[in-house]
Design a protein around this motif. Structure first.
Motif, PDB file in Angstrom:
ATOM      1  N   LEU A   1       0.834  -1.208   0.000  1.00  0.00           N
ATOM      2  CA  LEU A   1       0.000   0.000   0.000  1.00  0.00           C
ATOM      3  C   LEU A   1       0.864   1.252   0.000  1.00  0.00           C
ATOM      4  CD1 LEU A   1      -2.877   1.151   0.184  1.00  0.00           C
ATOM      5  CD2 LEU A   1      -2.653   1.081   2.672  1.00  0.00           C
ATOM      6  N   THR A   2       1.967   1.240   0.752  1.00  0.00           N
ATOM      7  CA  THR A   2       2.852   2.403   0.812  1.00  0.00           C
ATOM      8  C   THR A   2       3.512   2.662  -0.530  1.00  0.00           C
ATOM      9  OG1 THR A   2       3.306   1.914   3.141  1.00  0.00           O
ATOM     10  CG2 THR A   2       4.795   3.431   2.025  1.00  0.00           C
ATOM     11  N   ILE A   3       3.925   1.606  -1.209  1.00  0.00           N
ATOM     12  CA  ILE A   3       4.553   1.765  -2.531  1.00  0.00           C
ATOM     13  C   ILE A   3       3.554   2.343  -3.531  1.00  0.00           C
ATOM     14  CG2 ILE A   3       5.520   0.490  -4.488  1.00  0.00           C
ATOM     15  CD1 ILE A   3       6.790  -1.413  -2.414  1.00  0.00           C
ATOM     16  N   VAL A   4       2.303   1.867  -3.483  1.00  0.00           N
ATOM     17  CA  VAL A   4       1.257   2.434  -4.344  1.00  0.00           C
ATOM     18  C   VAL A   4       1.065   3.915  -4.030  1.00  0.00           C
ATOM     19  CG1 VAL A   4      -1.221   2.401  -4.838  1.00  0.00           C
ATOM     20  CG2 VAL A   4       0.042   0.264  -4.689  1.00  0.00           C
TER      21      VAL A   4
ATOM     22  N   ALA B   1      -6.851   6.719   4.584  1.00  0.00           N
ATOM     23  CA  ALA B   1      -7.450   6.000   5.714  1.00  0.00           C
ATOM     24  C   ALA B   1      -6.887   4.583   5.829  1.00  0.00           C
ATOM     25  CB  ALA B   1      -8.971   5.963   5.558  1.00  0.00           C
ATOM     26  N   LEU B   2      -6.755   3.897   4.687  1.00  0.00           N
ATOM     27  CA  LEU B   2      -6.195   2.541   4.722  1.00  0.00           C
ATOM     28  C   LEU B   2      -4.758   2.542   5.222  1.00  0.00           C
ATOM     29  CD1 LEU B   2      -7.598   0.941   1.432  1.00  0.00           C
ATOM     30  CD2 LEU B   2      -8.140   0.286   3.774  1.00  0.00           C
ATOM     31  N   THR B   3      -3.988   3.519   4.783  1.00  0.00           N
ATOM     32  CA  THR B   3      -2.591   3.604   5.232  1.00  0.00           C
ATOM     33  C   THR B   3      -2.527   3.809   6.742  1.00  0.00           C
ATOM     34  OG1 THR B   3      -1.927   4.542   3.097  1.00  0.00           O
ATOM     35  CG2 THR B   3      -0.420   4.837   4.942  1.00  0.00           C
TER      36      THR B   3
ATOM     37  N   ILE C   1       8.238   2.967   4.424  1.00  0.00           N
ATOM     38  CA  ILE C   1       7.000   3.221   5.165  1.00  0.00           C
ATOM     39  C   ILE C   1       7.116   4.517   5.956  1.00  0.00           C
ATOM     40  CG2 ILE C   1       5.520   2.343   7.020  1.00  0.00           C
ATOM     41  CD1 ILE C   1       6.263  -0.492   6.006  1.00  0.00           C
ATOM     42  N   PHE C   2       8.282   4.759   6.517  1.00  0.00           N
ATOM     43  CA  PHE C   2       8.559   5.991   7.259  1.00  0.00           C
ATOM     44  C   PHE C   2       8.279   7.216   6.379  1.00  0.00           C
ATOM     45  CE2 PHE C   2      11.433   9.156   9.120  1.00  0.00           C
ATOM     46  CZ  PHE C   2      11.178   9.017  10.466  1.00  0.00           C
ATOM     47  N   ILE C   3       8.783   7.186   5.144  1.00  0.00           N
ATOM     48  CA  ILE C   3       8.572   8.296   4.204  1.00  0.00           C
ATOM     49  C   ILE C   3       7.093   8.402   3.826  1.00  0.00           C
ATOM     50  CG2 ILE C   3       9.092   9.127   1.883  1.00  0.00           C
ATOM     51  CD1 ILE C   3      11.858   7.793   2.189  1.00  0.00           C
ATOM     52  N   GLY C   4       6.456   7.236   3.575  1.00  0.00           N
ATOM     53  CA  GLY C   4       5.045   7.238   3.209  1.00  0.00           C
ATOM     54  C   GLY C   4       4.180   7.874   4.285  1.00  0.00           C
TER      55      GLY C   4
ATOM     56  N   LEU D   1       4.542  11.692   4.396  1.00  0.00           N
ATOM     57  CA  LEU D   1       3.919  12.403   3.271  1.00  0.00           C
ATOM     58  C   LEU D   1       2.389  12.359   3.312  1.00  0.00           C
ATOM     59  CD1 LEU D   1       6.260  11.296   0.331  1.00  0.00           C
ATOM     60  CD2 LEU D   1       6.286  13.457   1.598  1.00  0.00           C
ATOM     61  N   LEU D   2       1.804  11.704   4.292  1.00  0.00           N
ATOM     62  CA  LEU D   2       0.344  11.595   4.358  1.00  0.00           C
ATOM     63  C   LEU D   2      -0.381  12.947   4.404  1.00  0.00           C
ATOM     64  CD1 LEU D   2      -0.307   8.542   6.727  1.00  0.00           C
ATOM     65  CD2 LEU D   2      -0.728   8.702   4.269  1.00  0.00           C
TER      66      LEU D   2
END
Length: 570
Positions: free
Chosen positions: A223-226, A257-259, A284-287, A290-291
């Motif tokens: 999900l994070t890569i997407v 929300a899913l993230t 994941i840390f970067i993802g 950036l939320l």
């Protein structure tokens, strides 16, 4: 704690709940109190559903009295909110607002879920930490879901058994399954029995939670890569393609929300907990950092829609969800900036605080302080007053279909302002709010029917027999409601034979239809007339009274080959 469940008490509570729900259901079926008073109906139903449900999930042999001490005030609060929601059904003769009851049911479920966690921690004297909240919430969710699954399987077995006995010509079981006094108590007892089963095997429940969390652990990197891939291509693709979907903000908020949900399911251990290797952990840390960008995108999209069309119920909910997601995302970003890899300590604080915020919000949306129907009604009327929308393009039907009591009250004020300048809009409004609970033929006499109808060229062109035939036809069914319709009686020569043909046009807010009536062998028969209304005219009276009634000749005649005919549309 869970191996000390008071089994007889749980069964008794389930049985009492079933009996009370049966009585409430009977009142609805027989149209007697409390179903005739929505304030009482919603509040009593709320209490009868919520208190036993929460009690089943928290009670032990040692804490029964303490459980009541915490559960009763919360349940009474929900019941009071239910009374307000029931009040939104008033006046019952004109308002059908059960959508707000559905919203109340959903938000009350979330409120119960949140409050139950804190009550359980309070009863067990545990500290309110994120790990405790996380463990208790997953345990409650799985027990609740498994209990309902048990009830569904049990209900399926009962139906299977009744079908098998029916093959043997024994229909007593099938008849029982049709009786509310049997069905409702049996299902509540089954649910109570299921909670006993699953609360006694809490270790198994925790294992199921662990399995689900493990699955999420493998899904979070994907999900994070997407998410990162979407953000990296967005500057080149632009936002226009996203808005063209008509649901761009919704898609962005779902991804956000899913993230957040997956992150909370995976990172719920100690501050130094690292469930992934360094590379995945950094991604994941970067993802997560950036939320907040998603919050900006969704907020901008919502602002564009609201600026263009004003507030609606859906947009109010979208703004609320966007606000909640933004609080989580910004809180996590602040933790990452301040704590770097130790940001999980901030995550814990943010989640505890936001849990209370969400509990407060789902309660407030059922109060006058955050009544979306009232907010939307004021927003749309402001757009009308400011000239952002004309009286011809104003969506009157939205007030009747979506805004319930608040829409009814607002539109009555608007109707007074329109009665002198736009009488046709007043008719449209009046059609929206007819007493649908009373049969048409009991409230409209033939004299009243004639007084409301429009006759062209005059009333004298139509016989008493013909008018009585139309009146009887329109009021013969119990579901008929002639007050929702306008009727036009037209006498005009359609076939060029020198005599009048009789047409009756029925007009309402949704359609306009016409029928040609002819008398054959002392009986009036009708032929349906195709209609074309490109301008969506919903009030013909002014046109008829202005004598704008004409016969249009067909340009092309009908081609007939044997019994087959061909007509060219004009």
């Amino acid at each position: 704690m869970d191996n000390q469940l008071p089994k007889p008490l749980i069964i008794i509570i389930s049985l009492i709940q079933g009996i009370l729900l049966t009585l409430i259901y009977r009142s609805v079926e027989n149209d007697v109190w409390p179903s005739t008073a929505p304030v009482w109906l919603v509040s009593l139903t709320t209490f009868v559903v919520v208190f036993p449900l929460l009690f089943l999930l928290v009670v032990t042999k040692k804490n029964a009295l303490h459980a009541v001490k915490y559960l009763l005030p919360f349940t009474l609060l929900l019941s009071f909110l239910g009374a307000y929601v029931g009040f939104q059904q008033e006046p019952v003769e004109y308002v059908s607002n059960w959508v707000v009851v559905a919203v109340f049911s959903f938000t009350a479920l979330i409120a119960c879920f949140k409050a139950l966690i804190y009550i359980q921690l309070r009863l067990s004297k545990e500290s309110v930490t994120y790990s405790a909240l996380f463990k208790t919430s997953w345990r409650n969710f799985i027990i609740f879901a498994e209990s309902w699954l048990f009830v569904l399987i049990f209900w399926g077995i009962l139906h299977l058994g009744s079908s098998l006995f029916l093959v043997l010509k024994i229909d007593v079981f099938q008849q029982l399954l049709k009786e509310d006094w049997f069905v409702i108590p049996v299902l509540t007892l089954a649910f109570g029995f299921a909670t006993l089963i699953f609360r006694n095997i809490v270790d198994t429940v925790d294992n199921i939670a662990t399995i689900l969390q493990t699955l999420i652990k493998f899904l979070l990197p994907a999900l994070t890569i997407v998410s990162l891939g979407f953000l990296s291509t967005l500057p080149f693709a632009g936002l226009d393609n996203l808005w063209e979907t008509g649901k761009g903000s919704l898609l962005v908020m779902w991804l956000q929300a899913l993230t957040l949900f997956f992150v909370n399911a995976v990172y719920q251990g100690a501050s130094n907990h690292r469930p992934y290797h360094n590379v995945l952990h950094r991604i994941i840390f970067i993802g997560i950092a950036l939320l907040p960008i998603y919050s900006v995108i969704s907020a901008y999209g919502l602002w564009l829609r609201i600026d263009q069309y004003g507030l609606s119920i859906d947009r109010c909910w979208a703004v609320l969800v966007c606000f909640i997601l933004s609080c989580f995302s910004i809180g996590y970003l602040a933790g990452i900036i301040n704590k770097r890899d130790a940001w999980l300590t901030v995550l814990s604080k943010v989640n505890i605080a936001m849990s209370l915020v969400i509990l407060s919000i789902v309660l407030l949306v059922n109060t006058p302080l955050l009544n979306f129907q009232s907010i939307v009604a004021s927003s749309q009327l402001s757009r009308l007053d400011n000239g952002d929308v004309t009286k011809d393009n104003f969506d009157y039907h939205y007030f009747g279909q979506q805004l319930g009591r608040q829409g009814y009250l607002a539109i009555q004020v608007l109707k007074e302002a329109l009665k002198d300048t736009h009488p046709e809009k007043v008719i449209v409004i009046d059609r929206m709010y007819t007493n649908v609970k009373v049969q048409s033929k009991e409230t409209v006499t033939q004299v009243e029917f004639e007084q409301e109808a429009t006759f062209w060229p005059s009333r004298n062109a139509f016989s008493e027999e013909f008018i009585h035939t139309i009146y009887r036809t329109e009021t013969e069914h119990e579901w008929s409601n002639v007050k929702k319709n306008s009727y036009y009686f037209l006498a005009i020569d359609l076939n060029g034979d020198g005599g009048n043909n009789f047409i009756v046009i029925k007009e309402n807010n949704h359609s306009t239809s016409g029928q040609l009536w002819q008398k054959n062998n002392n009986r009036w028969d009708s032929l349906y007339m195709n209609s074309d209304n490109p301008e969506k005219i919903k009030y013909l009276k002014n046109l008829v009274l202005a004598n704008e009634v004409n016969v249009k000749e067909r340009k092309w005649k009908t081609l007939q080959i044997g019994d087959l005919t061909f007509k060219v549309a004009n």
